[in-house]
Design a protein around this motif. Structure first.
Motif, mmCIF file in Angstrom:
data_model
loop_
_atom_site.group_PDB
_atom_site.id
_atom_site.type_symbol
_atom_site.label_atom_id
_atom_site.label_comp_id
_atom_site.label_asym_id
_atom_site.label_seq_id
_atom_site.Cartn_x
_atom_site.Cartn_y
_atom_site.Cartn_z
ATOM 1 N N MET A 149 -13.870 6.297 55.681
ATOM 2 C CA MET A 149 -13.990 7.725 55.945
ATOM 3 C C MET A 149 -12.911 8.497 55.200
ATOM 4 O O MET A 149 -13.176 9.571 54.626
ATOM 5 C CB MET A 149 -13.899 8.006 57.445
ATOM 6 C CG MET A 149 -13.941 9.498 57.782
ATOM 7 S SD MET A 149 -13.796 9.852 59.541
ATOM 8 C CE MET A 149 -15.455 9.531 60.080
ATOM 9 N N GLY A 150 -11.679 7.965 55.193
ATOM 10 C CA GLY A 150 -10.608 8.644 54.481
ATOM 11 C C GLY A 150 -10.892 8.779 53.003
ATOM 12 O O GLY A 150 -10.586 9.803 52.381
ATOM 13 N N LEU A 151 -11.496 7.751 52.413
ATOM 14 C CA LEU A 151 -11.821 7.809 50.995
ATOM 15 C C LEU A 151 -12.884 8.862 50.704
ATOM 16 O O LEU A 151 -12.780 9.626 49.744
ATOM 17 C CB LEU A 151 -12.293 6.432 50.521
ATOM 18 C CG LEU A 151 -11.227 5.328 50.451
ATOM 19 C CD1 LEU A 151 -11.867 3.999 50.089
ATOM 20 C CD2 LEU A 151 -10.142 5.685 49.437
ATOM 21 N N VAL A 152 -13.924 8.872 51.506
ATOM 22 C CA VAL A 152 -15.034 9.790 51.225
ATOM 23 C C VAL A 152 -14.655 11.231 51.532
ATOM 24 O O VAL A 152 -15.252 12.167 50.981
ATOM 25 C CB VAL A 152 -16.294 9.362 52.010
ATOM 26 C CG1 VAL A 152 -16.216 9.816 53.454
ATOM 27 C CG2 VAL A 152 -17.565 9.908 51.353
ATOM 28 N N GLY A 172 -24.765 10.363 50.605
ATOM 29 C CA GLY A 172 -23.738 10.234 51.620
ATOM 30 C C GLY A 172 -24.280 10.006 53.013
ATOM 31 O O GLY A 172 -23.698 9.257 53.809
ATOM 32 N N VAL A 173 -25.403 10.624 53.358
ATOM 33 C CA VAL A 173 -25.942 10.483 54.712
ATOM 34 C C VAL A 173 -26.377 9.041 54.976
ATOM 35 O O VAL A 173 -26.267 8.546 56.111
ATOM 36 C CB VAL A 173 -27.114 11.464 54.931
ATOM 37 C CG1 VAL A 173 -28.312 11.108 54.065
ATOM 38 C CG2 VAL A 173 -27.519 11.530 56.393
ATOM 39 N N ILE A 174 -26.834 8.331 53.934
ATOM 40 C CA ILE A 174 -27.238 6.930 54.102
ATOM 41 C C ILE A 174 -26.015 6.030 54.123
ATOM 42 O O ILE A 174 -25.926 5.093 54.922
ATOM 43 C CB ILE A 174 -28.217 6.523 52.987
ATOM 44 C CG1 ILE A 174 -29.485 7.398 53.044
ATOM 45 C CG2 ILE A 174 -28.589 5.048 53.100
ATOM 46 C CD1 ILE A 174 -30.474 7.128 51.939
ATOM 47 N N LEU A 200 -25.461 -0.811 50.872
ATOM 48 C CA LEU A 200 -25.710 0.632 50.975
ATOM 49 C C LEU A 200 -24.418 1.407 51.200
ATOM 50 O O LEU A 200 -24.248 2.517 50.683
ATOM 51 C CB LEU A 200 -26.695 0.913 52.117
ATOM 52 C CG LEU A 200 -28.130 0.403 51.931
ATOM 53 C CD1 LEU A 200 -28.951 0.693 53.177
ATOM 54 C CD2 LEU A 200 -28.788 1.039 50.712
ATOM 55 N N SER A 201 -23.499 0.846 51.990
ATOM 56 C CA SER A 201 -22.282 1.576 52.335
ATOM 57 C C SER A 201 -21.323 1.714 51.168
ATOM 58 O O SER A 201 -20.461 2.597 51.172
ATOM 59 C CB SER A 201 -21.562 0.879 53.495
ATOM 60 O OG SER A 201 -21.071 -0.401 53.096
ATOM 61 N N GLY A 202 -21.454 0.850 50.160
ATOM 62 C CA GLY A 202 -20.479 0.859 49.076
ATOM 63 C C GLY A 202 -20.970 1.394 47.762
ATOM 64 O O GLY A 202 -20.194 1.455 46.794
ATOM 65 N N ARG A 203 -22.219 1.785 47.655
ATOM 66 C CA ARG A 203 -22.754 2.270 46.382
ATOM 67 C C ARG A 203 -22.617 3.782 46.276
ATOM 68 O O ARG A 203 -23.123 4.518 47.123
ATOM 69 C CB ARG A 203 -24.225 1.880 46.229
ATOM 70 C CG ARG A 203 -24.423 0.436 45.839
ATOM 71 C CD ARG A 203 -25.865 0.179 45.445
ATOM 72 N NE ARG A 203 -26.079 -1.210 45.071
ATOM 73 C CZ ARG A 203 -27.258 -1.724 44.718
ATOM 74 N NH1 ARG A 203 -28.328 -0.937 44.700
ATOM 75 N NH2 ARG A 203 -27.359 -2.992 44.392
ATOM 76 N N ASP A 204 -21.975 4.228 45.207
ATOM 77 C CA ASP A 204 -21.787 5.671 45.018
ATOM 78 C C ASP A 204 -23.102 6.379 44.718
ATOM 79 O O ASP A 204 -23.216 7.598 44.931
ATOM 80 C CB ASP A 204 -20.794 5.926 43.876
ATOM 81 C CG ASP A 204 -19.383 5.450 44.236
ATOM 82 O OD1 ASP A 204 -19.098 5.337 45.455
ATOM 83 O OD2 ASP A 204 -18.582 5.200 43.312
ATOM 84 N N THR A 205 -24.084 5.662 44.205
ATOM 85 C CA THR A 205 -25.364 6.303 43.869
ATOM 86 C C THR A 205 -26.228 6.556 45.103
ATOM 87 O O THR A 205 -27.231 7.260 45.020
ATOM 88 C CB THR A 205 -26.158 5.420 42.898
ATOM 89 O OG1 THR A 205 -26.329 4.120 43.479
ATOM 90 C CG2 THR A 205 -25.414 5.298 41.572
ATOM 91 N N VAL A 206 -25.850 5.968 46.234
ATOM 92 C CA VAL A 206 -26.591 6.178 47.483
ATOM 93 C C VAL A 206 -26.113 7.476 48.126
ATOM 94 O O VAL A 206 -24.904 7.720 48.199
ATOM 95 C CB VAL A 206 -26.379 4.985 48.438
ATOM 96 C CG1 VAL A 206 -27.033 5.253 49.788
ATOM 97 C CG2 VAL A 206 -26.942 3.717 47.819
ATOM 98 N N ASP A 209 -20.988 16.489 49.835
ATOM 99 C CA ASP A 209 -21.136 15.039 49.978
ATOM 100 C C ASP A 209 -20.374 14.536 51.198
ATOM 101 O O ASP A 209 -20.838 13.648 51.923
ATOM 102 C CB ASP A 209 -20.623 14.332 48.718
ATOM 103 C CG ASP A 209 -21.509 14.600 47.510
ATOM 104 O OD1 ASP A 209 -22.637 15.097 47.715
ATOM 105 O OD2 ASP A 209 -21.068 14.327 46.382
ATOM 106 N N GLY A 210 -19.192 15.090 51.430
ATOM 107 C CA GLY A 210 -18.426 14.702 52.607
ATOM 108 C C GLY A 210 -19.133 15.062 53.893
ATOM 109 O O GLY A 210 -19.155 14.271 54.857
ATOM 110 N N ALA A 211 -19.730 16.261 53.945
ATOM 111 C CA ALA A 211 -20.453 16.681 55.150
ATOM 112 C C ALA A 211 -21.657 15.782 55.400
ATOM 113 O O ALA A 211 -21.962 15.423 56.548
ATOM 114 C CB ALA A 211 -20.897 18.135 55.011
#
Length: 815
Positions: free
Chosen positions: A681-684, A656-658, A648-654, A693-695
């Protein structure tokens, strides 16, 4: 004569032969009326006492003399085939009807209730629920059980006179309000106190106050007709028929105690045929009746009952105080305030009494009433504060006195079993809310817990679970208990499921499992069955649970159901229940969640993503409680769940809140290094990521419990958030602000203050480096005045400060 005979009740109140019945018009729950009724009965010595109330209760009258009977109590009538359809007739120690009952029993005089039978009252309620009020019928007023304190369910004081006095007025009047207004009072309660409550018993002719009140009500009835209480016409017709019957049996030895509003109607010249015509064709329903405990709080209008008074505790005091009522009241108030650790001395009591008497004299009142006593208490004992005064009003003016009824009173079998359990477990019903701490390792406490959970399952909310303050272990429970009179109706309703609490709860659980709407409802029911220890219901519930779980393909439903199953396993452990089958279902459910969750999290909108984030949190907590329980052929649950979080943490299709929440959960479990979390966090939060998406990622990562402390202790993460936020374009800032405000506003005040102190210092001249090589700003040791000056225009705008000279003052305060 036959059916056309004229009623013989039109003669005035008297005591000689041929004088007619003694009609004692009262105010329900009026202590002055109660004292006057006793004095009148002692003076006239009637051969029978007729009382406003449902005739079905005649067989229950002897119980009023039982040593176990303690008012306030109420007569409860409910439909046999629909126990929830019910009506109450409350009686306090200071109710005139109760005094009349007790007088009759003490003197060996028969007493009878003469109001319209409950069988008709409850049938009307059913018909009106189904068809709506019938405007053309005299059945659309309030039932007896919700009468106003003056004998009629009145709500509008001083309404305009009806153009047709013989019919029902369109506007419902308050008789006491009209009389008080006529006498120049703006408060009906104050008028009643002055003319009735402050008149001592035994002053002159015992019937004089009833004669005066009857004359006043006669004038009102002549002017206003039924006063908008159309149903009263039917009730009064029935009462006249019962009065005639008693006169034929006892001649002139009849005394009637009823609401003062009805007295003129009982004197009215009517024929038997006319009264019977009003009663023809009334609907009926089979009813049962019994005595139930009542409370002072339920006698108050604030509880929603029309049949009440504003200050039952005060009226009870007036009735019970043989002399010096004000002095005794102030002593009660002082005792209450002292128990709450307020400094109240004897001098305060003396001064409060003197002030109340002075206020009464200034206001032209014969004696200090509740308003004068309250004003004196506020000024002398509460130092002008309404906070302790609110306690006095709640505990004394209203009060939490709970009555008791004899064990011999009629009751459904379920009520008898509940009463037996309450006595065996020493769990006495009380009107005052209290907390009950239970240690489930103790046999008696475990039995109490079982009882309370079974009652909740039956819809009898005597106790509600509360957060335990002393311990979070599964062996401890905290309950908030409060017995309300309506629970007697709930017990009668639940009686259809069984004759004992155990059998009824078992049958109800099985029926609820069959009719449950979704999988989560079944799992919640399984949890409640374990808490209530219902071994007879568990096989049925577990069978339905397994069937529903196998057929339900919605990952959200599965994730919602898993936590309740896991909690059930823990409760089973502490209660010694075999939960092997439940564990197998829980493990299988978890495996299906692990497989289905990643694809279910793709392409969600904001609302769906937030809901799925809550499911992720719930599953994470459930897996933590399950520990290392083996999953079905897939190793252990915890490593399997952590691999799902990494996906879940690495999929761009998921959303941002998840993704942010998955990173946070891995970090909390020690499965992700802080440097790696900072890199993600730095990447996102890089410039190429849309601000929304960042928020959302930030909300998922630092939202909820512990998120604020994470930022406090890791300045690198806080610096990343700060740098990102200051770089958000102005046109996008208003879009991300609500998300960020929701995230950070949930932190404790101390955490928010610490974060503010860190951020206001601004970035340091040098910072650490991430794994990606980018600079991570720390925070300087001193305040950055340039950053502080930037907020001044907004502050001036918010405060409406146009004077530029205030700038230096604001800067000085900020520094």
């Amino acid at each position: 004569m036959g059916g056309n005979q004229v009623t013989a009740v039109e003669r005035p109140v008297g005591r000689g032969a041929g004088a007619g019945p003694v009609l004692l018009g009262v105010r329900h729950h009026g202590p002055g009326s109660a004292r006057a009724v006793r004095a009148a009965l002692e003076e006239t010595g009637p051969a029978v006492v007729l009382i406003e109330g449902p005739p079905e209760a005649d067989a229950l009258i002897p119980l009023a003399a039982d040593a176990e009977m303690r008012p306030p109590v109420a007569l409860l009538a409910h439909a046999v085939d629909e126990p929830g359809r019910s009506a109450f007739w409350p009686l306090a120690e200071f109710s005139p009807e109760w005094v009349a009952l007790r007088w009759a029993l003490e003197h060996g005089v028969p007493a009878r209730f003469i109001d319209l039978p409950a069988t008709h009252t409850l049938a009307w309620e059913r018909r009106e629920d189904e068809e709506g009020p019938q405007d053309e019928s005299p059945l659309d007023a309030e039932p007896t059980a919700t009468e106003g304190g003056d004998g009629a369910p009145a709500t509008v004081p001083g309404a305009a006179p009806d153009s047709e006095p013989d019919g029902a007025a369109e506007v419902r009047i308050d008789p006491l309000g009209v009389l008080a207004d006529t006498a120049g009072y703006d408060d009906p309660e104050r008028w009643w106190e002055d003319v009735v409550e402050h008149r001592g018993a035994g002053q002159g002719d015992a019937l004089a106050p009833f004669t005066a009140l009857e004359e006043a009500m006669a004038a009102l009835r002549e002017t206003y007709g039924s006063g908008g209480h159309a149903r009263d016409l039917v009730r009064e017709a029935y009462m006249r028929l019962q009065l005639r019957s008693a006169q034929r049996e006892f001649e002139d030895g009849v005394a009637v105690v009823c609401g003062a509003w009805h007295v003129p109607a009982l004197r009215q010249r009517t024929t038997v045929a006319a009264d019977k015509a009003l009663l023809k064709g009334l609907p009926k329903v089979k009813t049962d009746m019994t005595w139930v405990p009542w409370t002072h709080r339920r006698l108050s209008r604030v509880s929603g009952y029309g049949a009440g008074i504003d200050s039952p505790g005060w009226y009870g005091h007036l009735f019970s105080a043989p002399d010096r009522p004000v002095e005794r009241w102030m002593t009660k108030v002082a005792g209450l305030l002292r128990a709450e650790d307020r400094i109240v001395s004897s001098a305060h009591v003396i001064e409060a009494v003197r002030l109340a008497e002075t206020l009464a004299a200034m206001r032209g009142r014969p004696l200090p009433g509740l308003s004068e006593s309250t004003d004196a208490v506020r000024a002398v004992m509460c130092e002008g504060s309404d906070v302790p005064l609110a306690l006095v009003h709640d505990r004394l003016v209203v009060g939490d006195v709970l009555g008791e009824v004899p064990s011999t009173a009629p009751a459904v079998p379920l009520q008898r079993d509940l009463t037996r359990l309450q006595r065996r477990l020493r769990l006495k019903p009380e009107a005052l809310e209290r907390e009950l701490e239970l240690d489930l390792r103790k046999e008696n406490d475990a039995a109490r817990s079982r009882l309370l959970h079974r009652l909740r399952l039956l819809g009898i909310a005597w106790g509600e679970p509360a957060a335990s303050r002393g311990s979070t272990g599964t062996f401890r429970e905290t309950w908030r208990l409060r017995w309300e009179p309506e629970l007697s109706v709930r017990v009668a309703e639940a009686g259809v499921w069984g004759t004992t609490v155990l059998s009824a709860a078992t049958a109800k659980a099985e029926a609820d499992a069959v009719t449950a709407d979704g999988l989560a409802d079944v799992t919640a029911l399984a949890e409640r069955c374990l808490l209530a220890e219902l071994p007879g219901a568990l096989p049925t519930v577990m069978r339905i649970l397994a069937d529903r779980a196998a057929l339900d393909a919605d990952v959200g439903h599965l994730a919602q159901a898993l936590p309740a199953l896991v909690r059930s396993l823990r409760y089973g452990d502490v209660r010694g229940t075999d939960t092997g089958a439940l564990g197998e279902v829980a493990a299988g459910l978890a495996e299906r969640v692990f497989v289905g969750l990643p694809p279910a999290c793709a392409a969600l909108d904001a609302d769906a993503a937030e809901e799925m984030r809550r499911h992720v949190d719930a599953v994470h907590g459930a897996v933590g409680l399950l520990g290392d329980a083996p999953a079905t052929g897939r190793g252990h649950l915890r490593p399997r769940w952590q691999s799902v979080l990494r996906v879940l943490s690495g999929r761009d299709t998921v959303p941002g809140v998840i993704r942010g929440r998955a990173v946070r959960l891995l970090l909390d479990d020690g499965e992700l290094a802080q440097d790696e979390a900072a890199r993600l966090m730095g990447l996102v939060l890089s410039p190429g990521t849309p601000p929304a998406d960042g928020a959302a990622w930030i909300e998922g990562f630092v939202g909820g419990s512990g998120g604020g402390m994470l930022l406090v202790h890791d300045e690198r993460l806080l610096g990343l958030v700060d740098t990102w936020l200051t770089g958000v374009p102005a046109e996008a800032f208003t879009d991300v602000l609500p998300l960020l405000r929701r995230t950070f506003s949930a932190y404790e005040p101390g955490v928010r203050r610490t974060l503010g102190e860190l951020v206001r210092r601004g970035p340091a001249a040098q910072g650490a480096a991430t794994a990606a090589g980018s600079a991570i700003p720390g925070f300087a040791a001193e305040l950055d005045t340039v950053r502080a000056d930037a907020v001044l225009p907004v502050v001036r705008l918010l405060l409406g400060l146009d004077d530029m000279d205030t700038r230096n003052d604001l800067v000085g305060v900020e520094r």
